[in-house]
Write an enzyme that holds these catalytic residues in place. Structure first.
Site, PDB file in Angstrom:
ATOM      1  N   ARG A 114       0.647  -0.843   0.129  1.00 32.65           N
ATOM      2  CA  ARG A 114      -0.069  -0.239  -0.153  1.00 32.65           C
ATOM      3  C   ARG A 114       1.389   0.873  -0.193  1.00 32.65           C
ATOM      4  O   ARG A 114       0.496   2.416   0.375  1.00 32.65           O
ATOM      5  CB  ARG A 114      -0.899   0.022   0.788  1.00 32.65           C
ATOM      6  CG  ARG A 114      -1.959  -0.932   1.046  1.00 32.65           C
ATOM      7  CD  ARG A 114      -3.146  -0.916   2.085  1.00 32.65           C
ATOM      8  NE  ARG A 114      -3.698  -1.826   1.763  1.00 32.65           N
ATOM      9  CZ  ARG A 114      -3.585  -3.023   2.600  1.00 32.65           C
ATOM     10  NH1 ARG A 114      -2.740  -2.624   3.795  1.00 32.65           N
ATOM     11  NH2 ARG A 114      -4.766  -3.670   2.860  1.00 32.65           N
ATOM     12  N   LYS A 217       7.397  23.747 -12.065  1.00 33.20           N
ATOM     13  CA  LYS A 217       7.208  22.614 -11.470  1.00 33.20           C
ATOM     14  C   LYS A 217       6.568  22.501 -10.528  1.00 33.20           C
ATOM     15  O   LYS A 217       5.751  22.269 -10.148  1.00 33.20           O
ATOM     16  CB  LYS A 217       7.534  21.507 -12.236  1.00 33.20           C
ATOM     17  CG  LYS A 217       6.905  20.743 -12.776  1.00 33.20           C
ATOM     18  CD  LYS A 217       6.940  19.084 -13.071  1.00 33.20           C
ATOM     19  CE  LYS A 217       5.678  18.228 -12.710  1.00 33.20           C
ATOM     20  NZ  LYS A 217       6.242  17.024 -13.998  1.00 33.20           N
ATOM     21  N   GLU A 227      -4.084  17.914 -11.059  1.00 33.37           N
ATOM     22  CA  GLU A 227      -5.064  17.776 -12.333  1.00 33.37           C
ATOM     23  C   GLU A 227      -6.524  18.573 -12.410  1.00 33.37           C
ATOM     24  O   GLU A 227      -7.244  18.022 -13.206  1.00 33.37           O
ATOM     25  CB  GLU A 227      -4.405  17.209 -13.586  1.00 33.37           C
ATOM     26  CG  GLU A 227      -3.763  18.494 -14.739  1.00 33.37           C
ATOM     27  CD  GLU A 227      -3.123  17.241 -16.132  1.00 33.37           C
ATOM     28  OE1 GLU A 227      -2.305  16.578 -15.355  1.00 33.37           O
ATOM     29  OE2 GLU A 227      -4.048  16.647 -16.638  1.00 33.37           O
ATOM     30  N   ARG A 232      -2.554  22.318 -13.698  1.00 36.54           N
ATOM     31  CA  ARG A 232      -1.319  21.087 -13.849  1.00 36.54           C
ATOM     32  C   ARG A 232      -1.058  21.197 -15.964  1.00 36.54           C
ATOM     33  O   ARG A 232      -0.450  20.504 -16.030  1.00 36.54           O
ATOM     34  CB  ARG A 232      -1.322  20.551 -13.236  1.00 36.54           C
ATOM     35  CG  ARG A 232      -0.303  19.275 -12.810  1.00 36.54           C
ATOM     36  CD  ARG A 232      -0.106  18.042 -12.391  1.00 36.54           C
ATOM     37  NE  ARG A 232       0.953  17.230 -12.932  1.00 36.54           N
ATOM     38  CZ  ARG A 232       1.498  16.586 -11.540  1.00 36.54           C
ATOM     39  NH1 ARG A 232       1.202  16.179 -10.885  1.00 36.54           N
ATOM     40  NH2 ARG A 232       2.414  15.852 -11.856  1.00 36.54           N
ATOM     41  N   ASN A 236       1.003  20.721 -19.853  1.00 37.58           N
ATOM     42  CA  ASN A 236       1.090  19.895 -21.362  1.00 37.58           C
ATOM     43  C   ASN A 236       0.758  20.673 -22.353  1.00 37.58           C
ATOM     44  O   ASN A 236       0.450  20.534 -23.244  1.00 37.58           O
ATOM     45  CB  ASN A 236      -0.432  18.974 -21.152  1.00 37.58           C
ATOM     46  CG  ASN A 236       0.086  17.579 -20.820  1.00 37.58           C
ATOM     47  OD1 ASN A 236       1.151  17.144 -20.664  1.00 37.58           O
ATOM     48  ND2 ASN A 236      -0.744  17.420 -18.709  1.00 37.58           N
ATOM     49  N   HIS A 254      10.504  12.757 -27.741  1.00 39.07           N
ATOM     50  CA  HIS A 254       9.189  12.789 -27.132  1.00 39.07           C
ATOM     51  C   HIS A 254       9.481  15.096 -26.855  1.00 39.07           C
ATOM     52  O   HIS A 254       8.361  15.656 -27.509  1.00 39.07           O
ATOM     53  CB  HIS A 254       8.746  12.552 -25.313  1.00 39.07           C
ATOM     54  CG  HIS A 254       8.446  13.247 -24.537  1.00 39.07           C
ATOM     55  ND1 HIS A 254       6.962  12.979 -25.072  1.00 39.07           N
ATOM     56  CD2 HIS A 254       8.171  14.227 -24.055  1.00 39.07           C
ATOM     57  CE1 HIS A 254       5.888  13.541 -23.812  1.00 39.07           C
ATOM     58  NE2 HIS A 254       6.901  13.988 -23.448  1.00 39.07           N
TER      59      HIS A 254
HETATM   60  N1  GLY Z   1       4.232  15.921 -17.232  1.00 40.66           N
HETATM   61  C1  GLY Z   1       3.098  16.680 -16.852  1.00 40.66           C
HETATM   62  C2  GLY Z   1       2.896  17.172 -15.683  1.00 40.66           C
HETATM   63  O1  GLY Z   1       3.533  16.363 -14.825  1.00 40.66           O
HETATM   64  O2  GLY Z   1       1.714  17.049 -15.397  1.00 40.66           O
END
Ligand code: GLY
Length: 356
Positions: A114, A217, A227, A232, A236, A254
């Protein structure tokens, strides 16, 4: 060395970045019950470093290098090996490698008993500036990228640019894709890149930029870990079209597809009157430092239909996050026909410009 804290409702991650942080902060992990996950390329380069740091008897699971290993078979194999090695509830999983290793090892850590402690040691530029931070873990399933996953924050991230010595040029370009994307979200990073295009290969400059991307970030993830508010989603940017092209063509890295996607989406933003031409031209200048010739794809209409599967779409429309002004983005939602026609128009403009 820079230390960045990322606090969510339930966890706290300490992210340390800078040359030498692995030598300084990894050895003390050897006191814990460790389980290392890495891949065949990284292990070939760094096996002695791992043994020297964590002891030669530390259990290590090595997946074959490449995105294809991010599957249920290897996830199960890692979990089985953890059980076989007698890993307890208080063990620590160390994800030592790039994005694929971070994703699958992170998911294994979230599932085992868990959830056990996770430490990310990203060895690629892409993983340092993006994937190791923020707790997204996943495997691909039934042909769908990241179909099974969890938000599971690492307790520590040790991001040491010393590992870049063994990266290929393609892997470096891949990481730069995410850096340039971040510059479209953060005015400070944008200014720094625009003023220092001659320093992209400079190690100290890159270290500073990595720390700024991680900081950006971290703040976004703190505000919108799962998100849910939309913030968030901005991470993207470039990914709607970039990801569709990546899935269809699978030729470049990528990060390069993110930049190509960003280019096409800047065209959409200008056509929609969302992004001013001078700002777009300046971002294109940055993109072209990494991908010097943006491809015009003859069958782009087919490729772009794959954008229908993008996770950002909340209805039948295609969601595209575009740069609007320095440090500010907007979400544009387009019907599939309009989206495909704008992307095609951009591709044809490129073809005429380059005569191909
Ligand atoms: N790579 C995008 C995120 O971590 O939300």
């Amino acid at each position: 060395m820079k230390e960045i804290l990322l606090k969510t409702a339930t966890t706290e991650s300490v992210i340390r970045c800078g040359e030498g942080v692995f030598a300084e902060y990894a050895p003390r992990l050897a006191d814990e019950q460790l389980f290392i996950v890495t891949d065949s390329n990284v292990f070939a380069y760094y096996r002695y470093r791992l043994w020297e740091t964590f002891g030669e008897f530390v259990p290590i699971y090595i997946i074959p290098a490449g995105e294809r290993s991010k599957n249920i078979r290897y996830l199960t194999a890692i979990l089985k090996e953890m059980l076989k090695s007698g890993m307890k509830r208080n063990c620590t999983v160390v994800a030592f490698g790039g994005g694929v290793v971070g994703d699958i090892a992170g998911l294994a850590a979230s599932l085992y008993m868990r959830g056990v402690k996770l430490v990310q040691v990203p060895t690629t530029l892409l993983a340092q500036v993006d994937s190791s931070v923020g707790g997204k873990t996943a495997i691909d399933f039934e042909g769908v990228k990241n179909a099974i996953g969890a938000f599971y924050q690492p307790r520590e991230v040790i991001a040491d640019p010393a590992f870049f010595e063994t990266l290929t040029e393609r892997e470096v370009r891949c990481g730069w894709g995410e850096i340039i994307k971040t510059s479209a979200l953060n005015g400070e990073i944008y200014d720094l890149l625009v003023k220092n295009t001659d320093k992209f290969a400079d190690k100290d400059f890159l270290s500073g930029i990595i720390a700024m991307c991680i900081e950006h970030k971290a703040r976004v993830v703190e505000a919108d870990e799962k998100e849910t508010t939309g913030l968030r989603k901005t991470l993207n940017l470039g990914h709607t079209t970039g990801h569709a092209l990546e899935l269809y063509y699978r030729k470049k890295s990528h990060g390069e597809y993110v930049l190509i996607g960003m280019y096409y989406e800047l065209y959409i933003a200008m056509k929609k009157g969302v992004c001013d031409k001078n700002y777009a031209a300046s971002l294109i200048g940055l993109i072209k430092k990494i991908v010097n010739k943006i491809p015009s794809y003859p069958d782009i209409a087919e490729a772009c239909k794959l954008a229908a599967y993008d996770k950002k779409n909340s209805d039948s429309r295609i969601s595209v996050i575009v740069p609007a002004q320095i440090g500010r983005t907007e979400e544009i939602k387009l019907g599939m026909d309009e989206y495909v026609s704008l992307v095609k128009e951009c591709s044809e403009t490129l073809r005429r410009a380059y005569g191909i």
